[in-house]
Design an enzyme around this catalytic site. Structure first.
Site, short mmCIF file in Angstrom:
data_model
loop_
_atom_site.label_atom_id
_atom_site.label_comp_id
_atom_site.label_asym_id
_atom_site.label_seq_id
_atom_site.Cartn_x
_atom_site.Cartn_y
_atom_site.Cartn_z
CE1 TYR A 1 -4.02 2.02 0.32
CE2 TYR A 1 -2.74 3.24 1.93
CZ TYR A 1 -3.84 3.14 1.11
OH TYR A 1 -4.76 4.16 1.08
NE ARG B 1 -2.77 5.48 12.43
CZ ARG B 1 -1.70 4.96 13.03
NH1 ARG B 1 -1.05 5.65 13.96
NH2 ARG B 1 -1.26 3.76 12.69
N1 UDP Z 1 -6.38 -0.29 15.51
C1 UDP Z 1 -6.83 -0.83 16.73
N2 UDP Z 1 -7.89 -1.68 16.70
C2 UDP Z 1 -8.56 -1.98 15.54
C3 UDP Z 1 -8.11 -1.42 14.34
C4 UDP Z 1 -7.00 -0.58 14.35
O1 UDP Z 1 -6.26 -0.56 17.81
O2 UDP Z 1 -9.53 -2.74 15.61
C5 UDP Z 1 -5.24 0.66 15.54
C6 UDP Z 1 -4.15 0.37 14.50
O3 UDP Z 1 -3.17 -0.51 15.02
C7 UDP Z 1 -3.61 1.76 14.22
C8 UDP Z 1 -4.81 2.68 14.42
O4 UDP Z 1 -5.75 1.93 15.21
O5 UDP Z 1 -2.62 2.10 15.18
C9 UDP Z 1 -5.46 3.10 13.11
O6 UDP Z 1 -5.70 1.94 12.36
P1 UDP Z 1 -6.45 1.96 10.96
O7 UDP Z 1 -6.37 0.58 10.40
O8 UDP Z 1 -7.79 2.56 11.12
O9 UDP Z 1 -5.62 2.97 10.06
P2 UDP Z 1 -4.04 3.16 9.74
O10 UDP Z 1 -3.25 2.16 10.52
O11 UDP Z 1 -3.95 2.94 8.28
O12 UDP Z 1 -3.76 4.55 10.17
#
Ligand code: UDP
Length: 309
Positions: free
Chosen positions: A143, A209
């Protein structure tokens, strides 16, 4: 004006198409339905300004169009890690094919890139001049590196063919119409809470985030498309950077404060901090997000409540 929206059956694509149709634009949606839903996109088929094509953009397609909004790509770590080779192919071949199409018809081409191209910047907010810190061979690379090669292609088409490109780097978009199986943190937490389940935090939840509500992203994409700004530009909401543990508490407080938090292992390559610097978006396309996290979460929770009814 004929708009081609690749990945139009996905979460952001659906909001974009809705907006374009409301503006009386003509829209052709192409999607291979690998992560978007056909049922979702079929809701506009009776609209004379809308056409739906089931097509995989890794194959060239010839359509006379004026603008291309290239959104197609599995976007959640769960989906893209399930189909990593397809994800790389979409980012390279898919972007290449659509850039060729833009060239042929002198169409303006907007690519939705991602904050993922910055990788893990440690504890620094990300501005567009940061070149990124990515593992080229990790599970997230299809990605992140995919979006990077796609940006690189856009700029080579611009330099060599004068293709009219726009590149938006999106940061953690959320809102109604996310799929309940999307695997993103906000949809997961809301769906777990609405089902009375424990909230599953990856790692210790200290990673941050910055979440941007989808209507803000759509207005940013429109402004960018209508601007003359060529360089990559961050679109995200820097005003409420939040750690994942706090996000979990915020969501359960809105749904059921008695729910427990559970902690499981942090996925490989999970960035520590995400916060967009949006000075360029403010200055050059006159954009900033308007919806705060509290309101955005309320709208999203209400959406999922209906899904579960
Ligand atoms: N995350 C979490 N539980 C979940 C899904 C994601 O704690 O059920 C965490 C993940 O490890 C990351 C953050 O939340 O640190 C954001 O994850 P997401 O997949 O939404 O987006 P990205 O990692 O692409 O920013």
């Amino acid at each position: 004006m004929i708009n081609l929206v690749s990945g139009g059956a996905g979460f952001i694509g659906r909001h974009l198409i809705e907006k374009l149709l409301n503006l009386n634009e003509r829209v052709i949606c192409i999607d291979n339905f690998s992560s978007g839903s056909k049922v979702n996109a079929e809701k506009w088929v009776s609209n004379p300004h809308f056409d739906l094509l089931e097509h995989d953009i890794t194959e060239y397609i010839d359509l006379k169009i004026d603008r291309i909004w290239h959104l197609a790509c599995p976007a959640s770590p769960y989906h893209y890690q399930k189909q990593p080779i397809l994800t790389s192919k979409i980012n390279f071949l898919g972007t290449y094919n659509l850039l060729k199409l833009a060239d042929k018809y002198n169409a303006r081409f907007l690519f939705t890139s991602s904050s993922e191209i910055y990788g893990d910047s440690g504890n620094e907010e990300q501005n567009e001049n940061f070149y990124g810190y990515l593992n080229p061979v990790g599970k997230r690379s299809c990605y992140g590196e995919g979006k990077r090669i796609a940006e690189s292609l856009c700029f080579d088409f611009y330099r060599h063919n004068n293709t009219d490109i726009r590149v938006a780097r999106l940061f953690n978009v959320y809102g109604p119409n996310m799929s309940r199986n999307d695997g993103r943190v906000i949809s997961n937490f809301i769906c777990q809470a609405l089902q009375g389940k424990e909230i599953n935090i990856y790692g210790d939840g200290s990673q941050t985030r910055s979440f941007c509500y989808v209507s803000d992203i759509i207005s940013g994409l429109l402004k960018l498309m209508n601007s003359s700004y060529i360089d990559p530009i961050n679109l995200g909401n820097p005003y409420q950077e939040i750690c994942i543990k706090k996000l979990a508490k915020l969501i359960i407080n809105k749904i059921d404060p008695s729910l427990d938090l559970k902690f499981s292992s942090l996925p490989e390559g999970d960035p520590k901090m995400r916060k967009p610097n949006i000075l360029n978006a403010k200055k050059f396309i006159n954009w900033e997000p308007l919806i705060n996290l509290n309101s955005g979460l309320e709208y999203t929770i209400n959406y999922f409540k209906n899904v579960f009814e």
